[in-house]
Design a protein around this motif. Structure first.
Motif, PDB file in Angstrom:
ATOM      1  N   GLY A 129      39.352  15.119  58.508  1.00 55.38           N
ATOM      2  CA  GLY A 129      38.872  13.941  57.819  1.00 55.38           C
ATOM      3  C   GLY A 129      37.366  13.943  57.642  1.00 55.38           C
ATOM      4  O   GLY A 129      36.834  13.405  56.668  1.00 55.38           O
ATOM      5  N   SER A 130      36.677  14.566  58.579  1.00 58.01           N
ATOM      6  CA  SER A 130      35.216  14.581  58.528  1.00 58.01           C
ATOM      7  C   SER A 130      34.668  15.723  57.677  1.00 58.01           C
ATOM      8  O   SER A 130      33.638  15.558  57.017  1.00 58.01           O
ATOM      9  CB  SER A 130      34.644  14.691  59.944  1.00 58.01           C
ATOM     10  N   TYR A 131      35.357  16.883  57.663  1.00 59.38           N
ATOM     11  CA  TYR A 131      34.735  18.070  57.086  1.00 59.38           C
ATOM     12  C   TYR A 131      35.471  18.676  55.901  1.00 59.38           C
ATOM     13  O   TYR A 131      34.866  19.391  55.119  1.00 59.38           O
ATOM     14  CB  TYR A 131      34.574  19.147  58.179  1.00 59.38           C
ATOM     15  N   ALA A 184      34.153  23.276  60.536  1.00 56.34           N
ATOM     16  CA  ALA A 184      33.406  22.189  61.168  1.00 56.34           C
ATOM     17  C   ALA A 184      32.070  22.651  61.740  1.00 56.34           C
ATOM     18  O   ALA A 184      31.228  21.829  62.093  1.00 56.34           O
ATOM     19  CB  ALA A 184      34.233  21.554  62.280  1.00 56.34           C
ATOM     20  N   LEU A 188      35.151  12.250  69.416  1.00 57.59           N
ATOM     21  CA  LEU A 188      34.027  12.139  68.493  1.00 57.59           C
ATOM     22  C   LEU A 188      33.410  13.521  68.277  1.00 57.59           C
ATOM     23  O   LEU A 188      32.793  14.090  69.193  1.00 57.59           O
ATOM     24  CB  LEU A 188      32.979  11.174  69.052  1.00 57.59           C
ATOM     25  N   GLU A 222      42.724   7.955  60.172  1.00 55.48           N
ATOM     26  CA  GLU A 222      42.355   9.085  61.022  1.00 55.48           C
ATOM     27  C   GLU A 222      42.937   8.863  62.411  1.00 55.48           C
ATOM     28  O   GLU A 222      42.750   7.801  63.012  1.00 55.48           O
ATOM     29  CB  GLU A 222      40.835   9.227  61.102  1.00 55.48           C
ATOM     30  N   PRO A 282      36.838  14.771  52.587  1.00 50.32           N
ATOM     31  CA  PRO A 282      36.043  13.857  51.753  1.00 50.32           C
ATOM     32  C   PRO A 282      35.924  14.265  50.290  1.00 50.32           C
ATOM     33  O   PRO A 282      36.184  13.439  49.402  1.00 50.32           O
ATOM     34  CB  PRO A 282      34.687  13.833  52.472  1.00 50.32           C
ATOM     35  N   PRO A 334      30.779  14.575  66.464  1.00 44.23           N
ATOM     36  CA  PRO A 334      29.327  14.692  66.672  1.00 44.23           C
ATOM     37  C   PRO A 334      28.946  14.738  68.145  1.00 44.23           C
ATOM     38  O   PRO A 334      28.005  15.445  68.522  1.00 44.23           O
ATOM     39  CB  PRO A 334      28.774  13.427  65.991  1.00 44.23           C
ATOM     40  N   SER A 384      41.016  13.889  62.717  1.00 46.46           N
ATOM     41  CA  SER A 384      39.606  13.549  62.554  1.00 46.46           C
ATOM     42  C   SER A 384      38.745  14.715  62.085  1.00 46.46           C
ATOM     43  O   SER A 384      37.828  14.526  61.271  1.00 46.46           O
ATOM     44  CB  SER A 384      39.052  12.982  63.861  1.00 46.46           C
ATOM     45  N   MET A 385      38.986  15.932  62.580  1.00 43.95           N
ATOM     46  CA  MET A 385      38.140  17.049  62.190  1.00 43.95           C
ATOM     47  C   MET A 385      38.258  17.326  60.695  1.00 43.95           C
ATOM     48  O   MET A 385      37.273  17.545  59.995  1.00 43.95           O
ATOM     49  CB  MET A 385      38.477  18.308  62.990  1.00 43.95           C
TER      50      MET A 385
END
Length: 288
Positions: free
Chosen positions: A102-104, A244, A223, A126, A107, A225, A99-100
């Motif tokens: 995938g988010s930062y 991140a 999560l 993810e 993309p 955030p 996830s980390m």
């Protein structure tokens, strides 16, 4: 041995239900039950314990399951390779990403890859490192991002990124002005951590074992955030990749006294067929 029966057997074993397996396979439940009975008759073995609505593998079924997984994976690889030789389809990349990242990190890479190869279908999952490994080994993914130190011998991989895992604190935390933090000091604090199965948690657990400490984890969440919000409000500290935290004015990332560097690899099943679509993605990622 009928490969269709093996596919039905594998689905029932995975879902522990004839009804759910039939729904997943898109066939009538009696067809699944009949195929399993025929398979058991051919083998002269009982593969499932059937108790009311609960279905579990017998010892014999557990022995058959890994063979079934290997056979079905080999069949899928063969089908993909033959499709490519015939020039059928547009190609698909099924990749798993923690996830980390995938988010930062991913993309812009995913968008750039899609722009370069608009005819290819891209599916991104993810999940935690352990789940991604299982999905990759089961043939549910073609590729997955794995931290190199957790790479099993069944997978082949190429390193594409080296990134630092840092202590993350609020800007007004007493640690915010430090140049580095030693593990003992880190483990004296209340921690906000990912749940087990994620590589961030595995790294922290390893550091704790090496320091002879038990982490004082007060919040667990996957999560990102929410982790950042909790840390910003001063209810604990965490560890995140440097990438991140960059651009977060209310957070400070501080290296450990002995920096923790992670090698991130793109991995696939050793010895499996890597399609042209997947090869294109691996090469694009390594170039990026």
């Amino acid at each position: 041995m009928d490969t269709k029966a093996l596919r039905y057997f594998h689905e029932v074993a995975k879902l522990q239900s004839f009804t759910l397996a039939a729904q997943q396979l898109g066939v009538a439940q009696p067809a699944v039950s009949m195929a399993i009975r025929k398979l058991e008759s051919e083998l002269n073995l009982s593969l499932f314990h059937r108790q009311d609505r609960k279905v579990t593998l017998t010892d014999e079924g557990r022995r058959l399951l890994p063979h079934a997984e290997r056979i079905l994976t080999a069949l899928t690889d063969a089908e993909h390779e033959m499709d490519e030789l015939r020039g059928l389809g547009t190609g698909e990349v099924r990749v798993g990403i923690p996830s980390m990242l995938g988010s930062y990190y991913f993309p812009p890479i995913l968008m750039a890859f899609r722009h370069r190869h608009p005819s290819l279908n891209l599916s991104v999952i993810e999940a935690g490192t352990w789940q991604l490994r299982q999905m990759l080994e089961a043939g549910e993914l073609d590729l997955a991002v794995i931290v190199s130190e957790f790479l099993p011998p069944e997978l082949e991989a190429r390193v594409f990124l080296t990134e630092e895992m840092r202590v993350t604190v609020a800007k007004d935390h007493p640690f915010a002005g430090r140049q580095s933090i030693d593990p003992q000091t880190f483990f004296d604090q209340e921690l906000v951590m990912f749940q087990e199965g994620y590589f961030h948690r595995k790294i922290v657990d390893r550091l704790a074992r090496e320091a002879g400490r038990t982490p004082n984890i007060v919040f667990q969440t996957n999560l990102i955030p929410l982790i950042k919000s909790i840390v910003k409000q001063g209810f604990g500290i965490s560890t995140l990749l440097k990438l991140a935290v960059d651009g977060e004015p209310d957070l400070v990332s501080i290296p450990f006294s002995e920096p923790v560097w992670l090698e991130l690899s793109i991995a696939w099943r050793r010895g499996s067929y890597l399609s042209r679509a997947n090869t294109a993605f691996v090469n694009f990622l390594l170039d990026a």
